[in-house]
Design an enzyme around this catalytic site. Structure first.
Site, PDB file in Angstrom:
ATOM      1  N   LEU A  15       2.904  -3.608   1.283  1.00 55.45           N
ATOM      2  CA  LEU A  15       4.132  -2.998   2.275  1.00 55.45           C
ATOM      3  C   LEU A  15       3.766  -1.954   3.407  1.00 55.45           C
ATOM      4  CD1 LEU A  15       7.271  -3.318  -0.262  1.00 55.45           C
ATOM      5  CD2 LEU A  15       5.719  -5.354   0.775  1.00 55.45           C
ATOM      6  N   ASP A  34      -3.080   7.657   1.594  1.00 54.93           N
ATOM      7  CA  ASP A  34      -3.311   6.868   0.293  1.00 54.93           C
ATOM      8  C   ASP A  34      -4.219   7.389  -0.488  1.00 54.93           C
ATOM      9  OD1 ASP A  34      -3.413   4.482  -1.499  1.00 54.93           O
ATOM     10  OD2 ASP A  34      -2.070   3.725  -0.021  1.00 54.93           O
ATOM     11  N   TYR A 137       9.142   1.866 -15.109  1.00 58.85           N
ATOM     12  CA  TYR A 137       8.957   1.698 -13.804  1.00 58.85           C
ATOM     13  C   TYR A 137      10.492   1.906 -13.118  1.00 58.85           C
ATOM     14  CZ  TYR A 137       8.554  -0.671  -9.222  1.00 58.85           C
ATOM     15  OH  TYR A 137       8.816  -0.872  -7.794  1.00 58.85           O
TER      16      TYR A 137
HETATM   17  N1  LIG Z   1       6.311  -5.461  -3.166  1.00 64.09           N
HETATM   18  C1  LIG Z   1       7.620  -5.366  -3.666  1.00 64.09           C
HETATM   19  O1  LIG Z   1       8.273  -6.505  -3.542  1.00 64.09           O
HETATM   20  C2  LIG Z   1       8.251  -4.333  -4.035  1.00 64.09           C
HETATM   21  C3  LIG Z   1       9.631  -4.291  -4.617  1.00 64.09           C
HETATM   22  C4  LIG Z   1      10.403  -3.246  -4.833  1.00 64.09           C
HETATM   23  C5  LIG Z   1       9.805  -1.819  -4.587  1.00 64.09           C
HETATM   24  N2  LIG Z   1       8.502  -1.693  -4.121  1.00 64.09           N
HETATM   25  C6  LIG Z   1       7.866  -0.547  -3.947  1.00 64.09           C
HETATM   26  O2  LIG Z   1       7.359  -0.376  -2.533  1.00 64.09           O
HETATM   27  C7  LIG Z   1       6.210   0.478  -2.755  1.00 64.09           C
HETATM   28  C8  LIG Z   1       5.194  -0.142  -2.161  1.00 64.09           C
HETATM   29  O3  LIG Z   1       4.795  -1.485  -3.015  1.00 64.09           O
HETATM   30  P1  LIG Z   1       3.486  -2.169  -2.679  1.00 64.09           P
HETATM   31  O4  LIG Z   1       3.905  -3.535  -3.259  1.00 64.09           O
HETATM   32  O5  LIG Z   1       2.924  -2.018  -1.180  1.00 64.09           O
HETATM   33  O6  LIG Z   1       2.454  -1.630  -3.722  1.00 64.09           O
HETATM   34  P2  LIG Z   1       1.029  -1.627  -3.558  1.00 64.09           P
HETATM   35  O7  LIG Z   1       0.267  -1.506  -4.733  1.00 64.09           O
HETATM   36  O8  LIG Z   1       0.219  -2.637  -2.593  1.00 64.09           O
HETATM   37  O9  LIG Z   1       0.956  -0.032  -2.581  1.00 64.09           O
HETATM   38  C9  LIG Z   1       1.057   0.693  -3.170  1.00 64.09           C
HETATM   39  C10 LIG Z   1       0.006   2.132  -2.885  1.00 64.09           C
HETATM   40  O10 LIG Z   1       0.501   3.446  -3.371  1.00 64.09           O
HETATM   41  C11 LIG Z   1      -0.915   3.909  -3.673  1.00 64.09           C
HETATM   42  N3  LIG Z   1      -0.849   4.778  -4.433  1.00 64.09           N
HETATM   43  C12 LIG Z   1      -0.773   4.759  -5.990  1.00 64.09           C
HETATM   44  N4  LIG Z   1      -0.858   5.783  -6.536  1.00 64.09           N
HETATM   45  C13 LIG Z   1      -1.140   6.822  -5.842  1.00 64.09           C
HETATM   46  C14 LIG Z   1      -1.207   8.169  -5.746  1.00 64.09           C
HETATM   47  N5  LIG Z   1      -1.423   8.840  -7.006  1.00 64.09           N
HETATM   48  N6  LIG Z   1      -1.437   8.827  -4.802  1.00 64.09           N
HETATM   49  C15 LIG Z   1      -1.371   8.358  -3.498  1.00 64.09           C
HETATM   50  N7  LIG Z   1      -1.321   6.910  -3.272  1.00 64.09           N
HETATM   51  C16 LIG Z   1      -1.012   6.286  -4.509  1.00 64.09           C
HETATM   52  C17 LIG Z   1      -1.817   2.769  -3.899  1.00 64.09           C
HETATM   53  O11 LIG Z   1      -3.077   3.160  -3.708  1.00 64.09           O
HETATM   54  C18 LIG Z   1      -1.146   1.573  -3.270  1.00 64.09           C
HETATM   55  O12 LIG Z   1      -2.009   1.660  -1.953  1.00 64.09           O
HETATM   56  C19 LIG Z   1       6.210   0.756  -4.236  1.00 64.09           C
HETATM   57  O13 LIG Z   1       6.980   1.960  -4.209  1.00 64.09           O
HETATM   58  C20 LIG Z   1       6.910  -0.078  -5.017  1.00 64.09           C
HETATM   59  O14 LIG Z   1       7.369   0.271  -6.389  1.00 64.09           O
HETATM   60  C21 LIG Z   1       7.803  -2.876  -3.716  1.00 64.09           C
END
Ligand SMILES: NC(=O)c1ccc[n+]([C@@H]2O[C@H](COP(=O)([O-])OP(=O)(O)OC[C@H]3O[C@@H](n4cnc5c(N)ncnc54)[C@H](O)[C@@H]3O)[C@@H](O)[C@H]2O)c1
Length: 280
Positions: A15, A34, A137
């Site tokens: 995202l 990141d 989560y």
């Molecule tokens: N994809 C969905 O449908 C969805 C739905 C609900 C909520 N979300 C939320 O949206 C956000 C993004 O989700 P996504 O699907 O892009 O996930 P993703 O895993 O693709 O991206 C998350 C990013 O966070 C980074 N990250 C993780 N731990 C970290 C740390 N300790 N320090 C710095 N960076 C860190 C990861 O390296 C990763 O690039 C998250 O908070 C997720 O919970 C996503």
């Protein structure tokens, strides 16, 4: 109003990578951050900083002079509590506390439907429904929403909590016919959360204009979020490929889907019928 400086966490994620260009266009300087070493080509005004959300000393200097943080960095699935504690719980605290100390005005946060995942889908829930997490989560999303509420009440730091349902490219499974958030609508949602002049503490569901959307955004209408995409365009094709469902299965009946039935600490995403249509 063009903002001076924005910070985007989780910029390398599925995202976050959609948000880099639109956010860069809204400000003079975008700090994308990141854990990866390199984010590739930068947009105009964009700079990359590698930082661990769980380390306050890495977050604090990055937020100097920032107007807002768009906080998308986290582990986006169920894991043991100890695994989520750093990135999802302490990481959120670090963003709000360092943000407050640095004069950040607002945080726009990627919350999740899993903060309220144990509510029944038949209850057309609004943004004011009580927290009812389905996993550790989901609990991390409840914690961060409450953190945002407390920093608004006690310190007048604004936040918008985007309870995203299922953000993906095309719709991938039957559940997403209700829960889909297209990438274009994600950008509309985040843009409104940033450019609305005053938000206080706000919660809004991140869902497209789906005929079968199971949640109600009426109370968040002041944000002016008007999604344009509709998962109904994919419905007939998806349903034709879908086996009949057990209507007594809590995973079918609850907003959290498979997360409502998965054992605590075990991946909910692994139970998704099509993992590329992720619903975290
Ligand atoms: N994809 C969905 O449908 C969805 C739905 C609900 C909520 N979300 C939320 O949206 C956000 C993004 O989700 P996504 O699907 O892009 O996930 P993703 O895993 O693709 O991206 C998350 C990013 O966070 C980074 N990250 C993780 N731990 C970290 C740390 N300790 N320090 C710095 N960076 C860190 C990861 O390296 C990763 O690039 C998250 O908070 C997720 O919970 C996503």
């Amino acid at each position: 109003m063009k903002l001076k400086k924005l910070v985007l966490t989780g910029a390398a994620g599925s995202l976050g990578s959609q948000l880099r260009a639109p956010l860069a266009a809204m400000c003079d300087e975008l700090i994308s951050t990141d854990l990866v070493d390199d984010l590739g080509e930068m947009n105009p005004g964009e700079h990359y900083v590698k930082a661990d959300l769980a380390q306050y000393d890495e977050i604090f200097p990055m937020l100097e002079g920032a107007d807002m943080v768009v906080h998308f960095g986290a582990i986006p699935d169920e894991r043991p509590f100890e695994t989520l504690l750093g990135p999802n719980f302490i990481g959120s605290y670090n963003i709000w506390e360092a943000g407050y100390q640095q004069g950040v005005r607002r945080v726009v946060y990627a919350s999740s439907i899993h903060a309220v995942g144990m509510h029944k889908k038949a209850d057309f829930i609004g943004t004011d429904v009580a927290h009812r997490p389905d996993t550790f989560y989901g609990l991390s999303k409840c914690f961060t929403e409450d953190l945002g509420s407390m920093y608004w009440d006690k310190r007048q730091m604004e936040s918008v909590h985007l309870r995203i349902l299922s953000a993906s490219g095309p719709v991938k499974n039957a559940r997403a016919v209700g829960s889909w958030l297209s990438y274009d609508d994600l950008i509309r949602l985040v843009t409104r959360a940033v450019d609305t002049p005053s938000v206080g503490f706000a919660v809004v569901y991140g869902v497209s204009n789906n005929d079968r959307a199971p949640v109600d955004n009426t109370l968040a209408s002041f944000l002016g979020y008007h999604p344009q995409d509709n998962a109904e365009d994919f419905a007939q094709e998806i349903f034709a490929q879908t086996d009949s469902v057990d209507v007594t299965d809590p995973g079918e009946m609850c907003h959290g889907g498979p997360f409502a039935v998965v054992e605590l600490g075990k991946s909910g995403v692994a139970l998704m019928p099509n993992k590329s249509g992720r619903e975290s």
